[in-house]
Design a protein around this motif. Structure first.
Motif, PDB file in Angstrom:
ATOM      1  N   GLY A 200     -87.090  54.305  47.330  1.00  0.00           N
ATOM      2  CA  GLY A 200     -86.417  53.444  48.304  1.00  0.00           C
ATOM      3  C   GLY A 200     -86.951  52.031  48.375  1.00  0.00           C
ATOM      4  O   GLY A 200     -86.398  51.199  49.081  1.00  0.00           O
ATOM      5  N   ARG A 201     -88.027  51.723  47.655  1.00  0.00           N
ATOM      6  CA  ARG A 201     -88.555  50.352  47.682  1.00  0.00           C
ATOM      7  C   ARG A 201     -88.009  49.590  46.493  1.00  0.00           C
ATOM      8  O   ARG A 201     -88.003  50.120  45.378  1.00  0.00           O
ATOM      9  CB  ARG A 201     -90.078  50.342  47.611  1.00  0.00           C
ATOM     10  N   ASP A 202     -87.599  48.356  46.741  1.00  0.00           N
ATOM     11  CA  ASP A 202     -86.988  47.565  45.679  1.00  0.00           C
ATOM     12  C   ASP A 202     -88.012  46.696  44.971  1.00  0.00           C
ATOM     13  O   ASP A 202     -88.686  45.886  45.592  1.00  0.00           O
ATOM     14  CB  ASP A 202     -85.875  46.688  46.267  1.00  0.00           C
ATOM     15  N   TYR A 203     -88.062  46.846  43.667  1.00  0.00           N
ATOM     16  CA  TYR A 203     -88.964  46.038  42.851  1.00  0.00           C
ATOM     17  C   TYR A 203     -88.215  44.923  42.135  1.00  0.00           C
ATOM     18  O   TYR A 203     -88.802  44.081  41.493  1.00  0.00           O
ATOM     19  CB  TYR A 203     -89.699  46.934  41.845  1.00  0.00           C
ATOM     20  N   GLY A 204     -86.905  44.974  42.235  1.00  0.00           N
ATOM     21  CA  GLY A 204     -86.061  43.896  41.711  1.00  0.00           C
ATOM     22  C   GLY A 204     -85.224  43.398  42.868  1.00  0.00           C
ATOM     23  O   GLY A 204     -85.740  43.199  43.971  1.00  0.00           O
ATOM     24  N   ALA A 205     -83.923  43.240  42.634  1.00  0.00           N
ATOM     25  CA  ALA A 205     -83.055  42.728  43.694  1.00  0.00           C
ATOM     26  C   ALA A 205     -83.088  43.635  44.914  1.00  0.00           C
ATOM     27  O   ALA A 205     -83.119  44.860  44.794  1.00  0.00           O
ATOM     28  CB  ALA A 205     -81.626  42.613  43.167  1.00  0.00           C
ATOM     29  N   SER A 206     -83.087  43.016  46.106  1.00  0.00           N
ATOM     30  CA  SER A 206     -83.156  43.778  47.360  1.00  0.00           C
ATOM     31  C   SER A 206     -81.923  43.599  48.231  1.00  0.00           C
ATOM     32  O   SER A 206     -81.519  44.526  48.918  1.00  0.00           O
ATOM     33  CB  SER A 206     -84.314  43.297  48.239  1.00  0.00           C
ATOM     34  N   LEU A 207     -81.398  42.375  48.249  1.00  0.00           N
ATOM     35  CA  LEU A 207     -80.402  42.048  49.277  1.00  0.00           C
ATOM     36  C   LEU A 207     -79.056  41.694  48.681  1.00  0.00           C
ATOM     37  O   LEU A 207     -78.983  41.069  47.620  1.00  0.00           O
ATOM     38  CB  LEU A 207     -80.894  40.843  50.107  1.00  0.00           C
ATOM     39  N   LEU A 208     -78.015  42.095  49.380  1.00  0.00           N
ATOM     40  CA  LEU A 208     -76.665  41.680  49.003  1.00  0.00           C
ATOM     41  C   LEU A 208     -76.127  40.773  50.097  1.00  0.00           C
ATOM     42  O   LEU A 208     -76.480  40.926  51.269  1.00  0.00           O
ATOM     43  CB  LEU A 208     -75.757  42.898  48.847  1.00  0.00           C
ATOM     44  N   SER A 209     -75.259  39.863  49.679  1.00  0.00           N
ATOM     45  CA  SER A 209     -74.731  38.911  50.636  1.00  0.00           C
ATOM     46  C   SER A 209     -73.524  39.510  51.365  1.00  0.00           C
ATOM     47  O   SER A 209     -72.654  40.118  50.749  1.00  0.00           O
ATOM     48  CB  SER A 209     -74.347  37.646  49.857  1.00  0.00           C
ATOM     49  N   LYS A 210     -73.488  39.290  52.665  1.00  0.00           N
ATOM     50  CA  LYS A 210     -72.351  39.806  53.456  1.00  0.00           C
ATOM     51  C   LYS A 210     -71.042  39.159  53.027  1.00  0.00           C
ATOM     52  O   LYS A 210     -69.973  39.708  53.244  1.00  0.00           O
ATOM     53  CB  LYS A 210     -72.581  39.546  54.945  1.00  0.00           C
TER      54      LYS A 210
ATOM     55  N   THR B 295     -74.108  52.982  53.028  1.00  0.00           N
ATOM     56  CA  THR B 295     -74.385  52.465  54.368  1.00  0.00           C
ATOM     57  C   THR B 295     -75.220  51.190  54.276  1.00  0.00           C
ATOM     58  O   THR B 295     -76.300  51.179  53.684  1.00  0.00           O
ATOM     59  CB  THR B 295     -75.181  53.507  55.187  1.00  0.00           C
ATOM     60  N   ARG B 296     -74.682  50.114  54.864  1.00  0.00           N
ATOM     61  CA  ARG B 296     -75.398  48.833  54.839  1.00  0.00           C
ATOM     62  C   ARG B 296     -76.397  48.779  55.992  1.00  0.00           C
ATOM     63  O   ARG B 296     -76.073  49.211  57.097  1.00  0.00           O
ATOM     64  CB  ARG B 296     -74.432  47.668  55.037  1.00  0.00           C
ATOM     65  N   ILE B 297     -77.552  48.219  55.730  1.00  0.00           N
ATOM     66  CA  ILE B 297     -78.478  47.928  56.831  1.00  0.00           C
ATOM     67  C   ILE B 297     -78.597  46.401  56.902  1.00  0.00           C
ATOM     68  O   ILE B 297     -78.975  45.768  55.907  1.00  0.00           O
ATOM     69  CB  ILE B 297     -79.866  48.557  56.591  1.00  0.00           C
ATOM     70  N   PRO B 298     -78.241  45.806  58.049  1.00  0.00           N
ATOM     71  CA  PRO B 298     -78.283  44.339  58.116  1.00  0.00           C
ATOM     72  C   PRO B 298     -79.710  43.814  58.022  1.00  0.00           C
ATOM     73  O   PRO B 298     -80.626  44.364  58.632  1.00  0.00           O
ATOM     74  CB  PRO B 298     -77.683  44.016  59.484  1.00  0.00           C
ATOM     75  N   MET B 299     -79.870  42.753  57.236  1.00  0.00           N
ATOM     76  CA  MET B 299     -81.185  42.099  57.134  1.00  0.00           C
ATOM     77  C   MET B 299     -81.208  40.920  58.102  1.00  0.00           C
ATOM     78  O   MET B 299     -82.112  40.769  58.893  1.00  0.00           O
ATOM     79  CB  MET B 299     -81.357  41.600  55.695  1.00  0.00           C
TER      80      MET B 299
END
Ligand SMILES: Cc1cc2nc3c(=O)[nH]c(=O)nc-3n(C[C@H](O)[C@H](O)[C@H](O)COP(=O)(O)OP(=O)(O)OC[C@H]3O[C@@H](n4cnc5c(N)ncnc54)[C@H](O)[C@@H]3O)c2cc1C
Length: 354
Positions: free
Chosen positions: A87-97, A112-116
């Protein structure tokens, strides 16, 4: 059922599918000659080289249009610069809304999206679940039909009609011919493919390639409890001559909350140096000597990527009529160096092939 349990169940289900699928795919390279009649004339198929998100998204589009494809990936895993463990990201982590293509895919895959923050979101089980679910959609009943793992493109030659590709595969080399080709490998690899930069189709891309700037990254995963100092969930700051993006995620399944820190730079800093600088700024108090490899990842060491971001001096304008398409985050005019750009470039390539 609450989201955490639903996430976990989905994750376990797809982990099992993907473990089986990637196991099968990896073993294919070594048994293909024995079990299958491996044709080398792929004139009826689109050949995709590179199994990062761009190559996979193109494969998805082609499958949806019932076009045959075969995807070749140099390493033994799919996803390229998307890489997660536990579950930990070593590359890309976030997607744009605001990334329309990503959002469409995330809905379709029922993730399921979790908002950053206001602009971005992430997945509790790691970005690689996106890759795993995508692969599950496109893999088909006979994975070997469409995928070749551990096939590194090492040479390309233009022929009177189409291209001849040479792959380094396991213990030997394989040659295939094709008419339609999608190059989905990062520009850091273009120079390693003999004959590629001499193709007339690469003329514009070659000029951009000459100006390429590479940024590398070491991504550290540290327990929240070991950090004091910057506490914003998403923060960017400079330490000396490297930049840091700090991401504090609330992990539904992995407590305590994790901290991702990465730096990027033109210089190849050692992990010890990065850590000592972070330690001063963030008052990191973690017993770092040599972290086990699941706690950091240096992208300059990734053999088929060798860097995190590749900045070209301009946007590459794809020729929509060409049977030779270049895709990937670096050639995107819309959102370079992001997943969004990789998806956009794949969509354009798909339109050219359909
Ligand atoms: C640390 C880090 C953090 C990031 N954070 C974010 C983020 O939060 N949000 C975001 O949108 N983006 C982020 N990015 C960028 C994002 O990861 C990339 O934009 C995206 O993954 C690029 O996808 P791609 O398919 O274009 O290329 P890649 O993922 O690089 O895929 C290329 C594939 O080609 C294969 N390949 C290479 N050479 C050959 C060959 N000769 N033959 C066959 N196969 C070959 C490689 O093994 C690889 O699988 C981050 C990147 C890094 C490294």
């Amino acid at each position: 059922m609450n989201d955490t349990r639903k996430n976990r169940r989905t994750f376990l289900k797809y982990s099992a599918v993907m473990t089986a699928a990637t196991g099968l795919l990896s073993s294919c390279a070594s048994v293909d000659d024995y079990l299958f009649d491996d044709k080398n004339d792929l004139d009826d198929e689109v050949v995709i080289v590179g199994g990062g998100i761009a190559g996979l998204y193109l494969a998805k589009q082609l499958r949806a249009k019932q076009l045959e494809f075969r995807l070749y990936e140099a390493s033994n895993y799919l996803g390229g610069r998307i890489k997660s463990f536990s579950g930990r990201d070593y590359g890309a982590s976030l997607l744009s809304k605001s990334d329309a293509l990503a959002n469409l895919m995330v809905d379709e895959l029922k993730m399921t999206r979790i908002p950053m923050d206001k602009e971005s979101f992430y997945f509790g089980e790691g970005m690689q679940t996106l890759v795993d679910l995508l692969v599950e959609r496109i893999i088909g009943l006979i994975p070997y039909r469409n995928f070749r793992m551990r096939y590194q493109l090492i040479e390309i030659q233009k022929q009177t009609s189409g291209y001849e590709l040479t792959f380094q595969a396991g213990q030997g080399q394989k040659r295939v011919r094709c008419q339609r080709l999608a190059l989905a490998v990062p520009p850091s690899q273009w120079g390693r493919i003999k004959g590629l930069l001499d193709l007339p189709e690469m003329e514009i891309a070659k000029n951009l390639h000459n100006s390429m700037q590479t940024e590398s990254a070491i991504k550290l995963i540290l327990p929240m409890s070991s950090i004091q100092g910057v506490s914003k969930s998403l923060a960017e700051f400079n330490i000396g001559n490297f930049s840091v993006r700090q991401i504090l995620k609330k992990h539904p399944t992995a407590l305590p909350a994790e901290l991702d820190v990465f730096y990027k730079s033109n210089i190849n800093f050692s992990i010890d140096y990065v850590y000592s600088e972070l330690k001063k700024k963030l008052q990191v108090n973690y017993p770092f000597q040599k972290l086990p490899s699941d706690q950091y990842f240096g992208w300059s060491q990734a053999p088929y990527v060798q860097g995190a971001y590749f900045k070209l001096s301009g946007a590459y304008m794809a020729d929509k009529t060409s049977p030779f398409q270049i895709l990937g985050d670096s050639v995107s005019a819309v959102a370079p160096n992001r997943i969004e750009g990789a998806l956009q470039s794949a969509k354009l390539a798909a339109e050219a092939f359909v």
